[in-house]
Write an enzyme that holds these catalytic residues in place. Structure first.
Site, PDB file in Angstrom:
ATOM      1  N   ASP A 173      -5.742  -1.019   3.882  1.00 32.09           N
ATOM      2  CA  ASP A 173      -7.089  -1.568   3.989  1.00 32.09           C
ATOM      3  C   ASP A 173      -7.717  -1.335   5.363  1.00 32.09           C
ATOM      4  O   ASP A 173      -8.825  -1.775   5.615  1.00 32.09           O
ATOM      5  CB  ASP A 173      -7.101  -3.055   3.639  1.00 32.09           C
ATOM      6  CG  ASP A 173      -6.273  -3.902   4.591  1.00 32.09           C
ATOM      7  OD1 ASP A 173      -5.526  -3.342   5.403  1.00 32.09           O
ATOM      8  OD2 ASP A 173      -6.372  -5.132   4.495  1.00 32.09           O
ATOM      9  N   GLU A 174      -7.039  -0.634   6.250  1.00 31.82           N
ATOM     10  CA  GLU A 174      -7.619  -0.302   7.543  1.00 31.82           C
ATOM     11  C   GLU A 174      -8.408   0.991   7.393  1.00 31.82           C
ATOM     12  O   GLU A 174      -7.930   2.087   7.668  1.00 31.82           O
ATOM     13  CB  GLU A 174      -6.538  -0.187   8.614  1.00 31.82           C
ATOM     14  CG  GLU A 174      -5.943  -1.534   8.959  1.00 31.82           C
ATOM     15  CD  GLU A 174      -4.798  -1.455   9.943  1.00 31.82           C
ATOM     16  OE1 GLU A 174      -4.251  -0.365  10.166  1.00 31.82           O
ATOM     17  OE2 GLU A 174      -4.452  -2.516  10.481  1.00 31.82           O
TER      18      GLU A 174
END
Length: 164
Positions: free
Chosen positions: A29-30
């Site tokens: 999710d980065e």
């Protein structure tokens, strides 16, 4: 090991090398949103880490009025290598070749160390806060407070030299 039988599923970006070791590259999710493109921080970091000069790399972002987010790259160099404009050019060329022009960092900072938790995870939120001129938040889990001071100094020195 149970989600997919016989396969380790980390839920993050990971690779298994030829020796059977797992390399965890970062959380899935980065992701940065640059000019409508979604780019994983892990993709840029692992591309840069391939270079002989680089010990460690971390990607953060800062707000950009036109692109949404601008890529900010923090690099720790191996002993014997010095920061230079030529090295910055080499880094940019490498990223553009391996990922594409959309992943070109707007800013590159050379630092001795990156802010990490005691378990060794790079604290990207701290890097993003520095690059965005925001408050640092809770630093109680940081391993080396001096790394934050050093990142700030590198950022401020370059900003002063460019007149921003």
């Amino acid at each position: 090991w149970s989600r997919v039988p016989g396969v380790y599923y980390p839920g993050d970006y990971a690779m298994r090398d030829e020796d059977g070791y797992f390399w965890l590259y970062g959380r899935a999710d980065e992701v940065l949103k640059v000019a409508g493109h979604r780019i994983g921080t892990a993709e840029i970091e692992s591309s840069v880490a391939q270079l002989d000069e680089v010990t460690e790399a971390a990607v953060a972002s800062r707000p950009d009025e036109i692109k949404g987010e601008a890529i900010v790259l923090f690099i720790s160099l191996k002993e014997g290598y010095e920061p230079s404009d030529e090295l910055k050019i080499s880094l940019v060329k490498h990223i553009r070749k391996n990922i594409g022009p959309i992943a070109t960092p707007d800013e590159i900072y050379f630092v001795q160390s990156l802010p990490k938790t005691r378990s060794g995870k790079i604290m990207r939120r701290v890097l993003k806060a520095v690059a965005s001129n925001q408050g640092l938040g809770d630093l109680s889990t940081i391993e080396d407070q001096e790394s934050v001071t050093e990142v700030k100094k590198a950022y401020e020195a370059i900003k002063m030299s460019t007149g921003e």
